[in-house]
Write an enzyme that holds these catalytic residues in place. Structure first.
Site, PDB file in Angstrom:
ATOM      1  N   GLY A   8       0.830  -1.201   0.000  1.00  9.64           N
ATOM      2  CA  GLY A   8       0.000   0.000   0.000  1.00  9.64           C
ATOM      3  C   GLY A   8       0.863   1.250   0.000  1.00  9.64           C
ATOM      4  N   ASN A  75       1.174  -2.676   5.289  1.00  9.42           N
ATOM      5  CA  ASN A  75       0.322  -1.502   5.498  1.00  9.42           C
ATOM      6  C   ASN A  75      -0.985  -1.566   4.708  1.00  9.42           C
ATOM      7  OD1 ASN A  75      -0.126   1.648   5.768  1.00  9.42           O
ATOM      8  ND2 ASN A  75       0.002   1.219   3.568  1.00  9.42           N
ATOM      9  N   TYR A 138     -14.485  -3.873  10.663  1.00 12.46           N
ATOM     10  CA  TYR A 138     -13.148  -3.295  10.469  1.00 12.46           C
ATOM     11  C   TYR A 138     -12.305  -3.482  11.736  1.00 12.46           C
ATOM     12  CZ  TYR A 138      -9.457   0.189   9.786  1.00 12.46           C
ATOM     13  OH  TYR A 138      -8.238   0.826   9.697  1.00 12.46           O
ATOM     14  N   ALA A 140     -12.730  -5.679  14.068  1.00 13.36           N
ATOM     15  CA  ALA A 140     -12.474  -7.107  14.263  1.00 13.36           C
ATOM     16  C   ALA A 140     -11.325  -7.574  13.379  1.00 13.36           C
ATOM     17  CB  ALA A 140     -13.739  -7.905  13.949  1.00 13.36           C
ATOM     18  N   ALA A 141     -11.283  -7.077  12.147  1.00 16.70           N
ATOM     19  CA  ALA A 141     -10.198  -7.463  11.237  1.00 16.70           C
ATOM     20  C   ALA A 141      -8.857  -6.957  11.768  1.00 16.70           C
ATOM     21  CB  ALA A 141     -10.473  -6.914   9.836  1.00 16.70           C
TER      22      ALA A 141
HETATM   23  N1  LIG Z   1      -6.089   6.844   7.743  1.00 14.93           N
HETATM   24  C1  LIG Z   1      -6.503   6.472   8.954  1.00 14.93           C
HETATM   25  O1  LIG Z   1      -7.147   7.248   9.689  1.00 14.93           O
HETATM   26  C2  LIG Z   1      -6.143   5.094   9.466  1.00 14.93           C
HETATM   27  C3  LIG Z   1      -6.358   4.830  10.822  1.00 14.93           C
HETATM   28  C4  LIG Z   1      -6.029   3.581  11.332  1.00 14.93           C
HETATM   29  C5  LIG Z   1      -5.489   2.620  10.506  1.00 14.93           C
HETATM   30  N2  LIG Z   1      -5.295   2.874   9.183  1.00 14.93           N
HETATM   31  C6  LIG Z   1      -4.696   1.809   8.362  1.00 14.93           C
HETATM   32  O2  LIG Z   1      -3.546   2.315   7.729  1.00 14.93           O
HETATM   33  C7  LIG Z   1      -3.308   1.569   6.534  1.00 14.93           C
HETATM   34  C8  LIG Z   1      -3.036   2.534   5.387  1.00 14.93           C
HETATM   35  O3  LIG Z   1      -4.252   3.211   5.094  1.00 14.93           O
HETATM   36  P1  LIG Z   1      -4.323   4.731   4.610  1.00 14.93           P
HETATM   37  O4  LIG Z   1      -5.066   5.456   5.634  1.00 14.93           O
HETATM   38  O5  LIG Z   1      -3.001   5.209   4.181  1.00 14.93           O
HETATM   39  O6  LIG Z   1      -5.339   4.589   3.369  1.00 14.93           O
HETATM   40  P2  LIG Z   1      -5.100   4.455   1.803  1.00 14.93           P
HETATM   41  O7  LIG Z   1      -4.519   5.711   1.279  1.00 14.93           O
HETATM   42  O8  LIG Z   1      -6.414   3.994   1.261  1.00 14.93           O
HETATM   43  O9  LIG Z   1      -4.019   3.288   1.645  1.00 14.93           O
HETATM   44  C9  LIG Z   1      -4.324   1.916   1.476  1.00 14.93           C
HETATM   45  C10 LIG Z   1      -3.356   1.338   0.457  1.00 14.93           C
HETATM   46  O10 LIG Z   1      -3.497  -0.091   0.418  1.00 14.93           O
HETATM   47  C11 LIG Z   1      -3.473  -0.523  -0.951  1.00 14.93           C
HETATM   48  N3  LIG Z   1      -4.270  -1.746  -1.038  1.00 14.93           N
HETATM   49  C12 LIG Z   1      -5.572  -1.895  -0.657  1.00 14.93           C
HETATM   50  N4  LIG Z   1      -5.998  -3.140  -0.927  1.00 14.93           N
HETATM   51  C13 LIG Z   1      -4.934  -3.799  -1.463  1.00 14.93           C
HETATM   52  C14 LIG Z   1      -4.771  -5.119  -1.960  1.00 14.93           C
HETATM   53  N5  LIG Z   1      -5.783  -5.999  -1.960  1.00 14.93           N
HETATM   54  N6  LIG Z   1      -3.563  -5.473  -2.452  1.00 14.93           N
HETATM   55  C15 LIG Z   1      -2.543  -4.564  -2.473  1.00 14.93           C
HETATM   56  N7  LIG Z   1      -2.644  -3.313  -2.024  1.00 14.93           N
HETATM   57  C16 LIG Z   1      -3.841  -2.925  -1.528  1.00 14.93           C
HETATM   58  C17 LIG Z   1      -4.089   0.638  -1.727  1.00 14.93           C
HETATM   59  O11 LIG Z   1      -3.611   0.690  -3.070  1.00 14.93           O
HETATM   60  P3  LIG Z   1      -4.428   0.012  -4.288  1.00 14.93           P
HETATM   61  O12 LIG Z   1      -5.864   0.405  -4.121  1.00 14.93           O
HETATM   62  O13 LIG Z   1      -3.793   0.583  -5.516  1.00 14.93           O
HETATM   63  O14 LIG Z   1      -4.197  -1.458  -4.165  1.00 14.93           O
HETATM   64  C18 LIG Z   1      -3.589   1.850  -0.953  1.00 14.93           C
HETATM   65  O15 LIG Z   1      -2.354   2.331  -1.467  1.00 14.93           O
HETATM   66  C19 LIG Z   1      -4.513   0.665   6.343  1.00 14.93           C
HETATM   67  O16 LIG Z   1      -4.207  -0.632   6.793  1.00 14.93           O
HETATM   68  C20 LIG Z   1      -5.573   1.305   7.226  1.00 14.93           C
HETATM   69  O17 LIG Z   1      -6.537   0.372   7.655  1.00 14.93           O
HETATM   70  C21 LIG Z   1      -5.621   4.093   8.645  1.00 14.93           C
END
Ligand SMILES: NC(=O)c1ccc[n+]([C@@H]2O[C@H](COP(=O)([O-])OP(=O)(O)OC[C@H]3O[C@@H](n4cnc5c(N)ncnc54)[C@H](OP(=O)(O)O)[C@@H]3O)[C@@H](O)[C@H]2O)c1
Length: 235
Positions: A8, A75, A138, A140-141
């Site tokens: 990601g 990530n 979410y 739970a995952a």
């Molecule tokens: N932002 C928040 O407030 C927050 C809070 C707590 C936790 N998180 C966690 O932080 C992590 C990063 O999220 P983010 O906030 O930076 O959001 P984001 O910008 O949506 O980043 C998620 C990334 O994961 C990639 N991805 C999703 N499904 C995938 C798959 N099946 N295979 C390969 N790549 C995949 C996406 O790229 P593609 O779509 O191109 O594959 C994207 O680059 C996540 O695990 C999220 O749950 C975020």
């Protein structure tokens, strides 16, 4: 030079982690499903690998291409909107969210575990405060991600590999929140953060950078909250 893989890594927190590791001197490969997004993020400075990390065959092929790895940041993930009513819709969102957060973490983690540097390998998974807040499918995952982290940490600790999680709170500057935030929702979320502001992607990346550093060699099996006090100091 260490070899780091960030899943990601084309957007949001993953991109900030990739840029931080690059600045710290690592060779970085970013992984995602959209090649154009990855190429733009890399700007020629990072390796790019395209894979859907929910799919075992794609993950195995990716692991074979990657070879030896020093730092692995798992990530990729996200939160799905429920579509439809009834138990069928409930089953779909729980299973899809599990695949999006747990399989994307566990499959690549397990595939690369034998190829991690021993001693000195570092694995960090992105969890969430949602794992501790009863946040439905979410949360739970992400709780399952924490469980994989603690179990795996114990199994490879004697090899000198650490496995930890970073659990962010509200970090709006990511695709995670695209289409989900109006001013009221943003204000409601910030009001629940004792620090009184959202987090930044750079602050989350800094926590990951510590956990993958040589200084963190005796820190393993931990879930590090980065959330302005939103869990233990919750308002
Ligand atoms: N932002 C928040 O407030 C927050 C809070 C707590 C936790 N998180 C966690 O932080 C992590 C990063 O999220 P983010 O906030 O930076 O959001 P984001 O910008 O949506 O980043 C998620 C990334 O994961 C990639 N991805 C999703 N499904 C995938 C798959 N099946 N295979 C390969 N790549 C995949 C996406 O790229 P593609 O779509 O191109 O594959 C994207 O680059 C996540 O695990 C999220 O749950 C975020």
């Amino acid at each position: 030079m260490r070899r780091a893989v960030v899943t990601g890594g084309g957007t949001g927190i993953g991109l900030a982690v990739a840029q931080r590791l690059l600045a710290d001197g690592d060779e970085v490969v970013i992984v995602g499903r959209r090649r154009d997004v990855l190429e733009r993020a890399s700007a020629g400075a990072m390796g790019v690998e395209v894979a859907d990390l929910r799919e075992p065959d794609e993950v195995q092929a990716l692991a074979d291409r990657l070879g030896a790895v020093d730092v692995l940041v798992l990530n990729a993930g996200g939160m799905l909107a429920r579509t439809g009513d009834g138990l069928q819709a409930t089953a779909e969102v729980w299973l899809d969210e599990f695949r999006l957060n747990v399989l994307t973490t566990v499959l690549l983690g397990e595939a690369l575990l034998p190829r991690m540097t021993r001693p000195g390998g570092r694995i960090v998974a992105l969890s969430s405060v949602a794992a501790l807040r009863g946040a439905g499918s979410y949360g739970a995952a992400k709780a399952a991600v924490n469980s994989w982290v603690t179990g795996t940490a114990a199994s490879v600790a004697a090899d000198g590999i650490t496995v930890n999680a970073v659990a962010p709170g509200f970090v709006p500057d990511t695709e995670f929140w695209t289409g989900r935030l109006d001013d009221d929702e943003q204000a409601r979320r910030v009001a629940r953060i004792p620090a009184g502001r959202p987090g930044t992607v750079e602050e989350v990346a800094a926590a990951v950078a510590y956990l993958v550093s040589p200084d963190a060699g005796w820190t393993t099996g931990q879930v590090l909250g980065v959330h302005g006090g939103a869990v233990l100091a919750r308002l």
